[in-house]
Design an enzyme around this catalytic site. Structure first.
Site, mmCIF file in Angstrom:
data_model
loop_
_atom_site.group_PDB
_atom_site.id
_atom_site.type_symbol
_atom_site.label_atom_id
_atom_site.label_comp_id
_atom_site.label_asym_id
_atom_site.label_seq_id
_atom_site.Cartn_x
_atom_site.Cartn_y
_atom_site.Cartn_z
ATOM 1 N N ARG A 51 0.839 -1.209 0.000
ATOM 2 C CA ARG A 51 0.000 0.000 0.000
ATOM 3 C C ARG A 51 0.868 1.251 0.000
ATOM 4 O O ARG A 51 0.551 2.249 -0.664
ATOM 5 C CB ARG A 51 -0.956 -0.016 1.203
ATOM 6 C CG ARG A 51 -1.985 1.100 1.154
ATOM 7 C CD ARG A 51 -3.113 0.917 2.152
ATOM 8 N NE ARG A 51 -2.652 0.958 3.528
ATOM 9 C CZ ARG A 51 -3.412 0.717 4.595
ATOM 10 N NH1 ARG A 51 -4.685 0.413 4.425
ATOM 11 N NH2 ARG A 51 -2.930 0.772 5.812
ATOM 12 N N LYS A 150 -3.090 6.675 1.185
ATOM 13 C CA LYS A 150 -2.930 6.894 2.635
ATOM 14 C C LYS A 150 -1.976 8.067 2.836
ATOM 15 O O LYS A 150 -0.765 7.893 3.013
ATOM 16 C CB LYS A 150 -2.425 5.614 3.291
ATOM 17 C CG LYS A 150 -2.641 5.635 4.784
ATOM 18 C CD LYS A 150 -2.734 4.260 5.366
ATOM 19 C CE LYS A 150 -2.693 4.294 6.870
ATOM 20 N NZ LYS A 150 -3.744 5.100 7.473
HETATM 21 N N1 PMP Z 1 -9.574 4.350 7.660
HETATM 22 C C1 PMP Z 1 -8.689 5.291 8.004
HETATM 23 C C2 PMP Z 1 -9.006 6.708 7.707
HETATM 24 C C3 PMP Z 1 -7.499 4.943 8.652
HETATM 25 O O1 PMP Z 1 -6.611 5.888 8.993
HETATM 26 C C4 PMP Z 1 -7.241 3.584 8.958
HETATM 27 C C5 PMP Z 1 -5.968 3.208 9.663
HETATM 28 N N2 PMP Z 1 -4.935 2.955 8.775
HETATM 29 C C6 PMP Z 1 -8.195 2.633 8.577
HETATM 30 C C7 PMP Z 1 -9.359 3.048 7.932
HETATM 31 C C8 PMP Z 1 -7.958 1.160 8.815
HETATM 32 O O2 PMP Z 1 -7.013 0.670 7.891
HETATM 33 P P1 PMP Z 1 -6.023 -0.510 8.238
HETATM 34 O O3 PMP Z 1 -6.847 -1.695 8.576
HETATM 35 O O4 PMP Z 1 -5.231 -0.709 6.981
HETATM 36 O O5 PMP Z 1 -5.188 -0.061 9.389
#
Ligand code: PMP
Length: 295
Positions: A51, A150
């Site tokens: 990612r 991200k």
């Molecule tokens: N949505 C947002 C806005 C986030 O910051 C996160 C944390 N990374 C998530 C969802 C959950 O994603 P992940 O399972 O990849 O941590």
């Protein structure tokens, strides 16, 4: 005690700082990953690095280290950390440049990793469920900033979190401009209705969460019907179960949304998935440990 890796070197807390001219600070021009480790093994590391790679491609950022080099740094910071379990924050910014938004003026990206504890959810909330509100702050539109990216732009998530704080609840859910449910400030959302699992599609404005993806896979393995579906506030208020997923929060049941109590928290589907999630953490640890012993 926290550990810090900055541009290829392990440094102490006083040295762990970046320039006021870094475009990550000046313009939020950068990307990041939050990664958990259990028993000194990073969880879903390949997915996080992938990612990060895609986020870098999407913003035209040349990563200053290869994914293999990041992996080595991550494993080393985990080894140096005082405890076997913790949380990593891997950040890559556009780097230093003059004032002015032009990314071409920044010759080299800045990269750092922090290893620390992140206590985002109390034991009580984990056991009894979180209280949520639906924030009036909307998620940035997917056609403005792709939700899969991200990036360091979290200000509207911060504003939504402030609303949660003011309301005295644990988390806020952001809707998109059309009023569809997207996600929490740092987590994805799922609901259960009639034994079926639903989560909003990424295109509605949800991060393509790694925990979300794992939960969808675990649900399929458990023969729990699951699908991505556009959801409205109504769907949350009338759900049989609701829960949040994320690297930091892991899986957290939800017991109340905008003052409406949900029938079960934690509910039976959540309990099944939570167990499967813990099993996959254990399997990840075993696999990595076996690989390390063998190499
Ligand atoms: N949505 C947002 C806005 C986030 O910051 C996160 C944390 N990374 C998530 C969802 C959950 O994603 P992940 O399972 O990849 O941590």
């Amino acid at each position: 005690m926290a550990k810090y890796w900055l541009n290829g070197t392990f440094v102490n807390k006083e040295q762990a700082s970046i320039s006021v001219f870094d475009h990550g600070v000046l313009y939020g021009d950068g990307i990041f990953e939050g990664i958990r480790f259990y028993n000194r093994v990073a969880f879903c590391l390949d997915a996080h690095l992938k990612r990060l790679h895609y986020s870098a491609l999407a913003i035209g950022l040349t990563l200053p280290y290869s994914l293999e080099e990041f992996e080595i740094a991550i494993n080393e910071i985990i080894e140096r950390f005082s405890e076997a379990e913790g949380y990593l924050r891997l950040v890559v910014t556009r780097g230093q440049g003059p004032l002015g938004i032009n990314p071409n003026a920044c010759p080299r990206a800045t990269a750092f990793i922090i290893a620390d504890q992140l206590l985002s959810v109390s034991l009580q909330v984990r056991q009894q469920g979180a209280k949520l509100i639906i924030a009036s702050t909307r998620r940035l539109p997917a056609d403005g900033l792709d939700p899969r990216l991200k990036s360091l732009n979290y200000l509207n998530n911060v504003l939504a979190k402030m609303e949660a704080n003011q309301a005295g609840v644990d988390e806020a859910i952001l809707l998109n401009a059309q009023g569809h449910v997207t996600e929490g400030t740092t987590d994805n959302i799922f609901i259960v209705r009639d034994g079926q699992l639903f989560t909003p599609p990424v295109i509605d404005g949800a991060l393509d969460g790694i925990t979300r993806k794992l939960v969808l896979k675990l649900a399929a393995e458990l023969n729990i019907a699951c699908c991505e579906k556009t959801l409205a506030a109504y769907d949350l208020y009338t759900a049989d179960e609701c829960f949040l997923t994320g690297t930091a929060v892991e899986l957290v049941p939800v017991r109340e949304i905008d003052g409406r109590q949900l029938p079960a928290s934690p509910g039976p589907v959540f309990i099944q998935l939570q167990k499967a999630f813990k099993n996959s953490i254990n399997a990840n640890m075993q696999n990595k440990l076996v690989t390390r012993v063998a190499s």
